[in-house]
Every structure is written in C-alpha cells, then in structure tokens.
Motif scaffolding. Sequence first.
Motif, PDB file in Angstrom:
ATOM      1  N   ARG A 209       0.823  -1.202   0.000  1.00 52.01           N
ATOM      2  CA  ARG A 209       0.000   0.000   0.000  1.00 52.01           C
ATOM      3  C   ARG A 209       0.867   1.265   0.000  1.00 52.01           C
ATOM      4  O   ARG A 209       1.948   1.294   0.589  1.00 52.01           O
ATOM      5  CB  ARG A 209      -0.927   0.015   1.208  1.00 52.01           C
ATOM      6  CG  ARG A 209      -2.150  -0.867   1.054  1.00 52.01           C
ATOM      7  CD  ARG A 209      -3.091  -0.730   2.234  1.00 52.01           C
ATOM      8  NE  ARG A 209      -4.336  -1.469   2.000  1.00 52.01           N
ATOM      9  CZ  ARG A 209      -5.337  -1.557   2.869  1.00 52.01           C
ATOM     10  NH1 ARG A 209      -5.237  -0.941   4.050  1.00 52.01           N
ATOM     11  NH2 ARG A 209      -6.435  -2.249   2.581  1.00 52.01           N
ATOM     12  N   VAL A 211       1.319   4.824   1.484  1.00 51.39           N
ATOM     13  CA  VAL A 211       0.904   5.539   2.692  1.00 51.39           C
ATOM     14  C   VAL A 211       1.579   6.902   2.720  1.00 51.39           C
ATOM     15  O   VAL A 211       2.638   7.108   2.120  1.00 51.39           O
ATOM     16  CB  VAL A 211       1.244   4.743   3.971  1.00 51.39           C
ATOM     17  CG1 VAL A 211       0.551   3.387   3.959  1.00 51.39           C
ATOM     18  CG2 VAL A 211       2.746   4.561   4.119  1.00 51.39           C
ATOM     19  N   THR A 217      -0.514   6.949   6.948  1.00 50.72           N
ATOM     20  CA  THR A 217      -1.932   6.731   6.634  1.00 50.72           C
ATOM     21  C   THR A 217      -2.089   6.211   5.214  1.00 50.72           C
ATOM     22  O   THR A 217      -1.552   6.815   4.268  1.00 50.72           O
ATOM     23  CB  THR A 217      -2.718   8.050   6.779  1.00 50.72           C
ATOM     24  OG1 THR A 217      -2.492   8.589   8.086  1.00 50.72           O
ATOM     25  CG2 THR A 217      -4.198   7.817   6.560  1.00 50.72           C
ATOM     26  N   PRO A 218      -2.789   5.079   5.021  1.00 47.77           N
ATOM     27  CA  PRO A 218      -3.016   4.588   3.650  1.00 47.77           C
ATOM     28  C   PRO A 218      -3.881   5.560   2.857  1.00 47.77           C
ATOM     29  O   PRO A 218      -4.659   6.343   3.418  1.00 47.77           O
ATOM     30  CB  PRO A 218      -3.717   3.248   3.865  1.00 47.77           C
ATOM     31  CG  PRO A 218      -4.309   3.333   5.232  1.00 47.77           C
ATOM     32  CD  PRO A 218      -3.406   4.212   6.034  1.00 47.77           C
ATOM     33  N   ILE A 219      -3.764   5.497   1.545  1.00 47.32           N
ATOM     34  CA  ILE A 219      -4.396   6.497   0.677  1.00 47.32           C
ATOM     35  C   ILE A 219      -5.418   5.814  -0.218  1.00 47.32           C
ATOM     36  O   ILE A 219      -5.100   4.857  -0.937  1.00 47.32           O
ATOM     37  CB  ILE A 219      -3.332   7.206  -0.183  1.00 47.32           C
ATOM     38  CG1 ILE A 219      -2.251   7.842   0.712  1.00 47.32           C
ATOM     39  CG2 ILE A 219      -3.972   8.263  -1.067  1.00 47.32           C
ATOM     40  CD1 ILE A 219      -1.055   8.353  -0.061  1.00 47.32           C
ATOM     41  N   LYS A 220      -6.635   6.297  -0.194  1.00 49.09           N
ATOM     42  CA  LYS A 220      -7.665   5.827  -1.111  1.00 49.09           C
ATOM     43  C   LYS A 220      -7.613   6.640  -2.401  1.00 49.09           C
ATOM     44  O   LYS A 220      -7.351   7.841  -2.383  1.00 49.09           O
ATOM     45  CB  LYS A 220      -9.046   5.946  -0.470  1.00 49.09           C
ATOM     46  CG  LYS A 220      -9.353   4.875   0.552  1.00 49.09           C
ATOM     47  CD  LYS A 220     -10.824   4.888   0.924  1.00 49.09           C
ATOM     48  CE  LYS A 220     -11.170   3.699   1.816  1.00 49.09           C
ATOM     49  NZ  LYS A 220     -12.611   3.644   2.148  1.00 49.09           N
ATOM     50  N   ASP A 235       4.002   1.061   2.693  1.00 49.11           N
ATOM     51  CA  ASP A 235       3.437   0.679   3.985  1.00 49.11           C
ATOM     52  C   ASP A 235       4.423  -0.227   4.730  1.00 49.11           C
ATOM     53  O   ASP A 235       4.973  -1.173   4.149  1.00 49.11           O
ATOM     54  CB  ASP A 235       2.118  -0.060   3.759  1.00 49.11           C
ATOM     55  CG  ASP A 235       1.383  -0.331   5.067  1.00 49.11           C
ATOM     56  OD1 ASP A 235       1.675   0.375   6.058  1.00 49.11           O
ATOM     57  OD2 ASP A 235       0.533  -1.247   5.081  1.00 49.11           O
ATOM     58  N   VAL A 334      -5.426  -0.337  -7.599  1.00 52.25           N
ATOM     59  CA  VAL A 334      -6.294  -0.200  -6.435  1.00 52.25           C
ATOM     60  C   VAL A 334      -6.662  -1.586  -5.917  1.00 52.25           C
ATOM     61  O   VAL A 334      -6.982  -2.494  -6.708  1.00 52.25           O
ATOM     62  CB  VAL A 334      -7.574   0.588  -6.789  1.00 52.25           C
ATOM     63  CG1 VAL A 334      -8.488   0.704  -5.572  1.00 52.25           C
ATOM     64  CG2 VAL A 334      -7.218   1.971  -7.296  1.00 52.25           C
ATOM     65  N   ASP A 337     -10.246  -2.761  -1.250  1.00 50.46           N
ATOM     66  CA  ASP A 337     -10.787  -1.771  -0.321  1.00 50.46           C
ATOM     67  C   ASP A 337     -10.694  -0.345  -0.850  1.00 50.46           C
ATOM     68  O   ASP A 337     -11.035   0.603  -0.142  1.00 50.46           O
ATOM     69  CB  ASP A 337     -10.044  -1.859   1.019  1.00 50.46           C
ATOM     70  CG  ASP A 337     -10.240  -3.205   1.693  1.00 50.46           C
ATOM     71  OD1 ASP A 337     -11.359  -3.744   1.610  1.00 50.46           O
ATOM     72  OD2 ASP A 337      -9.280  -3.708   2.292  1.00 50.46           O
ATOM     73  N   TYR A 339      -7.893   1.175  -1.714  1.00 53.83           N
ATOM     74  CA  TYR A 339      -6.621   1.817  -1.395  1.00 53.83           C
ATOM     75  C   TYR A 339      -5.623   1.624  -2.542  1.00 53.83           C
ATOM     76  O   TYR A 339      -5.623   0.583  -3.223  1.00 53.83           O
ATOM     77  CB  TYR A 339      -6.038   1.240  -0.109  1.00 53.83           C
ATOM     78  CG  TYR A 339      -6.806   1.620   1.136  1.00 53.83           C
ATOM     79  CD1 TYR A 339      -6.686   2.893   1.692  1.00 53.83           C
ATOM     80  CD2 TYR A 339      -7.663   0.711   1.744  1.00 53.83           C
ATOM     81  CE1 TYR A 339      -7.404   3.247   2.835  1.00 53.83           C
ATOM     82  CE2 TYR A 339      -8.385   1.056   2.884  1.00 53.83           C
ATOM     83  CZ  TYR A 339      -8.243   2.322   3.417  1.00 53.83           C
ATOM     84  OH  TYR A 339      -8.956   2.676   4.538  1.00 53.83           O
TER      85      TYR A 339
END
Length: 367
Positions: A209, A211, A217-220, A235, A334, A337, A339
């Motif tokens: 992921r 971040v 913080t993970p990023i959507k 991550d 992606v 979820d 992310y």
Amino acid sequence: MGEHRHGDPDTPGTVERAGDDSGNFAIENPGLPPHRPRITDEDPRAAKRAERQVSFLFILSILGTILFFVGYFGVGQLPADETDMNLIRLQNTLLGLGTAFAMLGIGVGIVQWGRALMPDHEWVEERESVTTEEDRADAVNIINDVVDETQIKRRPLLRNTLIGALAIAPLPAIAMFRDLDNTRNHSDDPAENFGVERMRHTVWDTGTRLVRDVSGTPIKASDVTIGSALHVVPDGLLDMEHDMLNQKAKAVVLLMRLNPDDMQISAGREDWHVDGIVAYSKICTHVGCPIALYEQHTHHLLCPCHQSTYDLTQECKVIFGPASHPLPQLPISVDNDGYLVAQSDFQEPVGPVYWERDPRPAEERGA
C-alpha cells in the motif's frame, strides 16, 4: 623664450624612455632586497624546535584520521536506533573534528615547514630550454638541489611523520565513497551489493500500500484530487527498525493526479496509473536531490538543486536542466478496499544516472 621642441613618434621629447640599446635605463633596477636571516637559520635549537612543531602537526593529522575512523566505524556500529539523535550528534562531531584535524595538520604543518626551515633566499634565474644531455643533467641536479633544500633527507622525524600523515589521510574518503554504494545490503549475491543492481531494487513490492510520509496513513484513490501532490512511502517502511533511512531514500515517491486526457502514455504503461493518479520517484536523476515543487497549472516537477524540470504529462520527461533521464514511474493500482497499492517495484534504477540504465521491464532483463 626657451627652445620649443616638436616631437615625433620616435623622439617625442616629453617622456623619458625606459631604456635603449646601450642598456641605460631611466630607473635603475633596484635588485633583490637584502636577505634577513631567520632565528632558525642562526640558532640550531630554534631550528630543532621548529622541526618538532612541524612533526607535531603531522602527528595531529594522523590522530585526526584515527578519530574519524573511531566515529565512522566505532560509533557508527553501536547497536542503536537510527533516531537516537545523541549518538548521531556524537558520530557527526567525531567525523567533523577528525576530518578537520587530518587536513589542517598536514596543511599548517607544510606551511610552517616552509616558513621556518626551508631556505628563503630569493634569486632570479633565466629560463633555458632543455635540449642536450648536459642540460637534462643540469635539470636533474636542480631537482636534487630542491630536495636537499627541503632538508627532508636529514630530518627523518619530519619525513616519517609527513609520510605517515599523507599515507592515511585519503582513507576516510575511500571509506565514505565505498559506503555510498554498499550500505548494509545483506544479499549473498555481490552484484546486489554494488553498483546499479542495488539501486534497481527498493522495498516496493506487489500489493504494497501507498501511505503518507510521516503519518503512515493509507491512501484511497477517491481521496486524491486533481492538482494534489502527496509525499508517499511504502506501507511498513516507517516501522522498520534497521536501515529505514537508507530504504526511504530510495523508495519515496510523489503521488499526483491529473486529467487522463492530458496524459501522454507510452506503450506498456497503459495500466500503470489509476484514472490519472500517477506515482513517480521523488529522487532527481541528476545528482539525487529531492524533487520539491509541483506546478499544477503547468504539470511540471522542479528540482531545487539545479532546476531540472520534468513534465508530468509526458511521463516525467526532462524538459529543462542538467538531468538526462525521466523520473522512474511506480506502477500502481487499487486493491479491493479502494486503497492505492503498488503493482511491483520500480522497473528501472532510481536516483542519479551514474550508470547505464536498461529501460526494459524486469521480466525482459531476466531480473
């Protein structure tokens, strides 16, 4: 009325000529000033004292080099977290003082040697061309005279301390340059520990992921707006106990979003972005400075060190400055979820273009 003389270009009659063919000059050559002997020329004890001073400076240079290695290998190998600032400050202090003493000891020592012990007589000697064996022999004799005047043969203390200082002074630079390309990679393959191969791989991997730097913080994908620019790391990187700073220096990327219609995508990279969201290495390909500015209206990335400029719409192609290679792109997608995750590691080495790069994908290179 006095006689009025009308001059001509050769004899104007108003300016005294500096000289003529007879060797007469308007201003006589004053010659060299008289030599004033130094105290070390007249007092053997003063000369011996100066010799000890110079030797002490050379020994100080040797001690400075040793102090550097104490900080570099001694303090640098202590088992401590990389964020232990007291240990980092101690190491930097030892490295700085060691380098200063090593260089200043040699430099000041040689200056003092010349001021106090080497002959300081002045003389003028016409330069002659070396054309015959006799002239060459004279030139060799002159060189030998210069060596004799340094007194290096009859002052072994000076000679030995100078040789010792000069012998070990380059070692700190060799150690540092060596570690620039060999920093704690534990691979059994020597090719992975040296050269371009080590810069070809980072901690990015399939499914890692993206971040935010510092916060983790993970990023959507839905949170990234057009015109935004985020500093991103893999991550888990911020939780690494060892080698975090070195790995971060290679893996940090810039995440941006632009209108997909503005993007010029080359063959094979059609799926490396997510609806205009792209990730590129933050490390300038010139000398490795961090890219610091994103101009939203021009889609340009700028390096603050030497003004290399990359065009985001052209896959970070260099459009200005000394950089010669585009920024490496990190393929992203992606997850379930929503992310953003990496599809793989970078497909080419990150950082300055010190080596020949192979732009082919890893599977084509056989990596």
